[in-house]
Design an enzyme around this catalytic site. Structure first.
Site, PDB file in Angstrom:
ATOM      1  N   ILE A  33       0.867  -1.179   0.000  1.00 40.63           N
ATOM      2  CA  ILE A  33       0.000   0.000   0.000  1.00 40.63           C
ATOM      3  C   ILE A  33       0.904   1.230   0.000  1.00 40.63           C
ATOM      4  O   ILE A  33       1.623   1.475   0.973  1.00 40.63           O
ATOM      5  CB  ILE A  33      -0.925   0.011   1.234  1.00 40.63           C
ATOM      6  CG1 ILE A  33      -1.688  -1.316   1.340  1.00 40.63           C
ATOM      7  CG2 ILE A  33      -1.888   1.200   1.165  1.00 40.63           C
ATOM      8  CD1 ILE A  33      -2.245  -1.590   2.720  1.00 40.63           C
ATOM      9  N   TYR A  34       0.892   1.989  -1.092  1.00 42.04           N
ATOM     10  CA  TYR A  34       1.768   3.150  -1.243  1.00 42.04           C
ATOM     11  C   TYR A  34       1.047   4.427  -0.824  1.00 42.04           C
ATOM     12  O   TYR A  34      -0.144   4.586  -1.069  1.00 42.04           O
ATOM     13  CB  TYR A  34       2.250   3.273  -2.693  1.00 42.04           C
ATOM     14  CG  TYR A  34       3.313   2.256  -3.020  1.00 42.04           C
ATOM     15  CD1 TYR A  34       4.658   2.535  -2.822  1.00 42.04           C
ATOM     16  CD2 TYR A  34       2.962   0.998  -3.491  1.00 42.04           C
ATOM     17  CE1 TYR A  34       5.642   1.591  -3.103  1.00 42.04           C
ATOM     18  CE2 TYR A  34       3.929   0.049  -3.770  1.00 42.04           C
ATOM     19  CZ  TYR A  34       5.262   0.353  -3.577  1.00 42.04           C
ATOM     20  OH  TYR A  34       6.227  -0.577  -3.847  1.00 42.04           O
ATOM     21  N   TYR A  35       1.837   5.337  -0.240  1.00 41.54           N
ATOM     22  CA  TYR A  35       1.309   6.599   0.262  1.00 41.54           C
ATOM     23  C   TYR A  35       2.046   7.769  -0.367  1.00 41.54           C
ATOM     24  O   TYR A  35       3.243   7.684  -0.666  1.00 41.54           O
ATOM     25  CB  TYR A  35       1.472   6.680   1.791  1.00 41.54           C
ATOM     26  CG  TYR A  35       0.588   5.707   2.516  1.00 41.54           C
ATOM     27  CD1 TYR A  35      -0.666   6.091   2.981  1.00 41.54           C
ATOM     28  CD2 TYR A  35       0.986   4.393   2.713  1.00 41.54           C
ATOM     29  CE1 TYR A  35      -1.496   5.194   3.631  1.00 41.54           C
ATOM     30  CE2 TYR A  35       0.157   3.483   3.366  1.00 41.54           C
ATOM     31  CZ  TYR A  35      -1.074   3.895   3.817  1.00 41.54           C
ATOM     32  OH  TYR A  35      -1.900   3.004   4.463  1.00 41.54           O
TER      33      TYR A  35
END
Length: 184
Positions: A33-35
């Protein structure tokens, strides 16, 4: 630590060569999960922040990982800081409360192989992108990067890799989505 990593496009033939030559370690399911940072554009600074959820052999692990800008022109070598976490939801809530926004989730099946002390190869099947091979090694000193990149690239070339890729799976998938007119 500095992670030296090279990635190339793969196919069934390359996967079979790796499976025949190197010691299988384990198969993992990854959900990354990239932010995006609220005040700077990671796509421009060549940085990444993600939560990785790893499942293998009935186990669960999760990490918060920061990756700094690439340090050379041939590989994906960069500073990496990885912190184990136990509560993915709490860390996700913390990041979004601080203004970080979820960009995209990458899902892949990864087979990990032992090459030699400190060197591993992974075979990745990435949803929406296909098959890739990665080789990596951790080093302490920047002065070691050039020689190690050359050595690791030679191993991949010997396996039949002809096309290398410096962009991350996130960059590749975002580019594909943009090209196809899809929203993230």
């Amino acid at each position: 630590m500095i992670e030296i990593e090279l990635k190339g496009y793969a196919n069934d033939r390359i996967f079979e060569k790796v499976r025949g030559r190197f010691e299988f370690m384990r198969k993992e399911m990854h959900e990354d999960i990239y932010y995006q940072h609220p005040c700077r554009d990671f796509s421009k600074t060549d940085e990444a922040l993600r939560i990785r959820i790893k499942r293998f052999n009935g186990h669960f692990e999760a990490f918060l990982t920061y990756k700094g800008p690439k340090l050379d022109d041939m590989s994906k070598t960069r500073k990496e800081i990885e912190v184990p976490i136990s509560d993915v939801d709490a860390y996700s809530d913390l990041l979004t409360s601080l203004g970080f926004e979820k960009v995209l989730t990458i899902v892949k099946v990864r087979e990990k192989y032992y090459v030699e002390k400190g060197v591993t190869i992974t075979l990745d099947e990435v949803e929406g992108l296909g098959k890739f091979i990665e080789i990596e090694k951790l080093v302490k000193e920047e002065k070691d990067i050039k020689n190690e990149v050359k050595k690791l690239r030679g191993i991949l070339e010997d396996l039949g890799v002809e096309r290398f890729e410096r962009r991350s799976y996130l960059e590749l998938l975002l580019e594909k989505l943009k090209k196809n007119g899809s929203q993230t």
